[in-house]
Each structure stands twice: as structure tokens, then as C-alpha cells.
Write an enzyme that holds these catalytic residues in place. Structure first.
Site, PDB file in Angstrom:
ATOM      1  N   ASP A   8       0.803  -1.216   0.000  1.00 34.38           N
ATOM      2  CA  ASP A   8       0.000   0.000   0.000  1.00 34.38           C
ATOM      3  C   ASP A   8       0.843   1.277   0.000  1.00 34.38           C
ATOM      4  O   ASP A   8       1.655   1.510   0.899  1.00 34.38           O
ATOM      5  CB  ASP A   8      -0.903   0.034   1.233  1.00 34.38           C
ATOM      6  CG  ASP A   8      -1.771  -1.207   1.370  1.00 34.38           C
ATOM      7  OD1 ASP A   8      -1.260  -2.311   1.134  1.00 34.38           O
ATOM      8  OD2 ASP A   8      -2.944  -1.074   1.735  1.00 34.38           O
ATOM      9  N   GLU A  39      -4.362   2.503  -2.723  1.00 36.28           N
ATOM     10  CA  GLU A  39      -5.593   3.012  -2.114  1.00 36.28           C
ATOM     11  C   GLU A  39      -5.370   4.009  -0.978  1.00 36.28           C
ATOM     12  O   GLU A  39      -6.330   4.615  -0.504  1.00 36.28           O
ATOM     13  CB  GLU A  39      -6.438   1.852  -1.601  1.00 36.28           C
ATOM     14  CG  GLU A  39      -5.872   1.161  -0.375  1.00 36.28           C
ATOM     15  CD  GLU A  39      -6.956   0.454   0.413  1.00 36.28           C
ATOM     16  OE1 GLU A  39      -8.114   0.516  -0.003  1.00 36.28           O
ATOM     17  OE2 GLU A  39      -6.627  -0.125   1.456  1.00 36.28           O
ATOM     18  N   ASN A  40      -4.124   4.192  -0.557  1.00 37.56           N
ATOM     19  CA  ASN A  40      -3.834   5.129   0.536  1.00 37.56           C
ATOM     20  C   ASN A  40      -2.994   6.314   0.085  1.00 37.56           C
ATOM     21  O   ASN A  40      -2.405   7.015   0.905  1.00 37.56           O
ATOM     22  CB  ASN A  40      -3.107   4.412   1.682  1.00 37.56           C
ATOM     23  CG  ASN A  40      -3.927   3.334   2.339  1.00 37.56           C
ATOM     24  OD1 ASN A  40      -3.536   2.179   2.375  1.00 37.56           O
ATOM     25  ND2 ASN A  40      -5.091   3.697   2.858  1.00 37.56           N
ATOM     26  N   ASP A  67     -10.386  -1.352   0.493  1.00 39.11           N
ATOM     27  CA  ASP A  67     -11.579  -0.848   1.177  1.00 39.11           C
ATOM     28  C   ASP A  67     -11.707   0.672   1.109  1.00 39.11           C
ATOM     29  O   ASP A  67     -12.780   1.213   1.383  1.00 39.11           O
ATOM     30  CB  ASP A  67     -11.603  -1.308   2.636  1.00 39.11           C
ATOM     31  CG  ASP A  67     -10.330  -0.967   3.397  1.00 39.11           C
ATOM     32  OD1 ASP A  67      -9.237  -1.277   2.887  1.00 39.11           O
ATOM     33  OD2 ASP A  67     -10.426  -0.400   4.500  1.00 39.11           O
ATOM     34  N   HIS A  68     -10.639   1.369   0.726  1.00 40.86           N
ATOM     35  CA  HIS A  68     -10.713   2.831   0.568  1.00 40.86           C
ATOM     36  C   HIS A  68     -10.870   3.248  -0.896  1.00 40.86           C
ATOM     37  O   HIS A  68     -10.612   4.401  -1.248  1.00 40.86           O
ATOM     38  CB  HIS A  68      -9.453   3.488   1.139  1.00 40.86           C
ATOM     39  CG  HIS A  68      -9.233   3.220   2.601  1.00 40.86           C
ATOM     40  ND1 HIS A  68     -10.211   3.431   3.545  1.00 40.86           N
ATOM     41  CD2 HIS A  68      -8.144   2.760   3.274  1.00 40.86           C
ATOM     42  CE1 HIS A  68      -9.739   3.101   4.744  1.00 40.86           C
ATOM     43  NE2 HIS A  68      -8.486   2.697   4.600  1.00 40.86           N
ATOM     44  N   HIS A 181      -3.131  -4.618   2.952  1.00 38.21           N
ATOM     45  CA  HIS A 181      -4.036  -3.916   3.872  1.00 38.21           C
ATOM     46  C   HIS A 181      -3.422  -3.567   5.219  1.00 38.21           C
ATOM     47  O   HIS A 181      -3.667  -2.486   5.747  1.00 38.21           O
ATOM     48  CB  HIS A 181      -5.339  -4.679   4.102  1.00 38.21           C
ATOM     49  CG  HIS A 181      -6.287  -3.979   5.048  1.00 38.21           C
ATOM     50  ND1 HIS A 181      -6.887  -2.775   4.732  1.00 38.21           N
ATOM     51  CD2 HIS A 181      -6.743  -4.302   6.302  1.00 38.21           C
ATOM     52  CE1 HIS A 181      -7.677  -2.401   5.738  1.00 38.21           C
ATOM     53  NE2 HIS A 181      -7.590  -3.295   6.698  1.00 38.21           N
TER      54      HIS A 181
END
Length: 290
Positions: A8, A39-40, A67-68, A181
Site C-alpha cells: 500500500d 488506495e492510501n 476498502d478505501h 491492507h
């Protein structure tokens, strides 16, 4: 074929570290493809169209979201139109974008590389995800009508047990199962003992010619290592030690690129080797300084 698959990306320092180290991954570590969870990247949560463009321009071949995925509303059109950015495949049908991507082979005459992103369910209470095991089965079944390809499954989740179980479920049917994650790299990278491919799936990997399915529970984090999972240490410690609210701003110190290098036999479409990679960024060089 060698694929660099990275954990990530957190914040601006994570993006800059990866931008700086893409050349190193290709020239010194022999990566034919560079894929990363992104995603981050938008201040710790989500991704914007501009950030997607910057990563693509830097040489990142494919990007995944967990999830983001939808934290930035402006990413909707990008998700719906580009071919190198995906969200989890086991989200409800109204979700933007798609859950897998097919990247052209980086070697002449080789198979394409299909990356599928799958979300876990344990301790992921804010996400309405379908059964990840059944999602993989349905996806592999859907590949029947497509040309044979190397398949990599990214499993995005909190619980190590769920990710490990998923790895065994996928074993022998995909080239690699790579976890993301938690932002903490695990030391369990290995080639799972191959049970042989599933003969009921046309185009499945060929047993006996390669070694098996590469696995790691978590790739780690491409971002500031002097942090708490990418967030400022002082803010997180204050909150956890006092119970008082604090803004979990993204940290910047000691950025590093973390992930794995996976070698895949293009004939069997199974993995022959997996190793961890950790590349500290030089903050005294571009793009940190101009």
C-alpha cells in the site's frame, strides 16, 4: 517473467519513493512489470485521477484499490474508463470500475498478466464484500472464454488466518496470492507446495512445469516507515495513550518501497521464486527535491 508487486502506497512520500525507485526495480532487480496497491495515496485514504496519472507516468503498470477505493468521489470516471486501475471484484454490483485487469505480456510471445483484487470479510466491517473464496472460483470460471494468462490474486484483508486460508484455496490455480491492507510486511513468503492445477478449468496453469503458487500474507507499505502504519507517531500515540481525539495525519519520515519480486515461468504460468524487496528512498534526490 519477473513481477514487482508493492504494498500500500501511503501519502505523498510513498508516491515519491515509488516514483524514485521504479527505475531501480526494473534495472537492478529485473522487474518486467511493476504493480502496486494505491488506495492510501491521497493523504492516506483513496486516490485521485491526478495521482493515478502521476503513477502511470512514473512507470507503474497496474494499480489496485481496497476498502478505501471510493473515498475520493472524483475517481469514479477514472475507475470506469482506464485499464490499469481496479477495485475489489467481490463488491456489490453497483460499485464503480472493475475487479480485475489484463496487462499485456512484457515479454515477447509471453502470456498476458491478469490481476484480480479480492476483499476479505473478517474484521472488515465497513465493507459489504461477498465471499472471497466463492469470488475467486467464479472469476477463474469466467476466464474459460479468454486466452490463457498468468493470474495474480491480491487478497486485501485484516485477518492473517483468512488470507492464509485463501492462499491454500487458490493454490495451484493461480501464479501468486499476495496479501495487502495491514501495512506490515510478513516473513512468510514462499512457494506453496503445488497440488497440480484444476483440470476442469481450461487455460489453468500446467502442473509439473513450474513450481506452484507464490504466497505472502502482507506485502507491507510503500511509505513513511517512521510512523504508525503511515500516520504521524505523535498523533496516534496521543490518541491511544489518552483516549482523546487526534487527527491521524500522514507521516513523512523514512519513506521506503516494500513488496515482493515474483518470478513466473511463462510456460506453466506458475511461480518459481518469491523474495521480499525493501528499497529506502533518498530524500535528498528527486522527486523529493527539485
Amino acid at each position: 517473467m519477473r513481477i514487482a508487486y508493492l504494498g500500500d502506497i501511503v501519502g505523498t512520500s510513498g508516491r515519491q519513493a515509488l516514483t524514485q525507485q521504479v527505475k531501480t526495480l526494473r534495472e537492478q532487480h529485473g522487474a518486467d512489470l511493476v504493480i502496486a496497491n494505491a488506495e492510501n495515496i491521497a493523504n492516506g485514504s483513496g486516490i485521485t485521477p491526478e495521482q493515478h496519472k502521476k503513477l502511470s507516468a512514473a512507470g507503474v503498470d497496474g494499480m489496485t484499490l481496497g476498502d478505501h477505493a471510493f473515498r475520493k468521489q472524483q475517481i469514479k470516471n477514472t475507475l470506469n474508463t482506464v485499464d490499469n486501475l481496479i477495485r475489489p471484484i467481490n463488491l456489490p454490483g453497483q460499485a464503480w470500475g472493475k475487479g480485475y485487469m489484463r496487462l499485456p505480456s512484457p515479454i515477447e510471445g509471453g502470456p498476458d498478466v491478469v490481476v484480480v483484487m479480492i476483499m476479505c470479510r473478517l474484521f472488515m466491517n465497513s465493507v459489504q464484500a461477498d465471499d472471497p473464496f466463492a469470488a475467486l472460483d467464479r472469476f477463474l470460471e469466467s476466464l474459460r472464454s479468454q486466452p490463457p494468462a498468468i493470474v495474480i490474486a491480491e487478497i486485501h484483508g485484516e485477518a492473517t488466518s483468512e488470507k492464509i486460508a485463501f492462499g491454500w484455496h487458490a493454490n495451484g490455480r493461480v501464479a501468486a496470492v499476495l496479501g495487502s491492507h495491514t501495512h506490515v510486511p510478513t516473513a512468510d513468503h514462499r512457494i506453496l507446495p503445488s497440488p497440480g492445477s484444476d483440470p476442469s478449468i481450461p487455460g489453468a496453469p500446467v502442473p509439473g512445469l513450474g513450481k506452484g503458487t507464490a504466497y505472502v500474507t502482507d506485502l507491507g507499505m510503500t511509505g513513511p516507515q517512521d510512523s504508525v502504519l503511515g500516520r504521524r507517531v505523535d498523533r496516534v500515540v496521543h490518541h491511544m495513550s489518552t483516549g482523546l481525539p487526534a487527527a491521524f495525519d500522514v507521516a513523512e519520515g523514512n519513506p521506503e518501497v516494500q513488496g515482493v519480486l515474483v518470478d513466473i515461468d511463462p510456460v506453466s504460468r506458475l511461480a518459481t521464486h518469491i523474495e521480499r524487496v525493501a528499497l529506502p528512498a533518498d530524500v535528498n534526490q528527486p522527486p523529493f527535491v527539485v
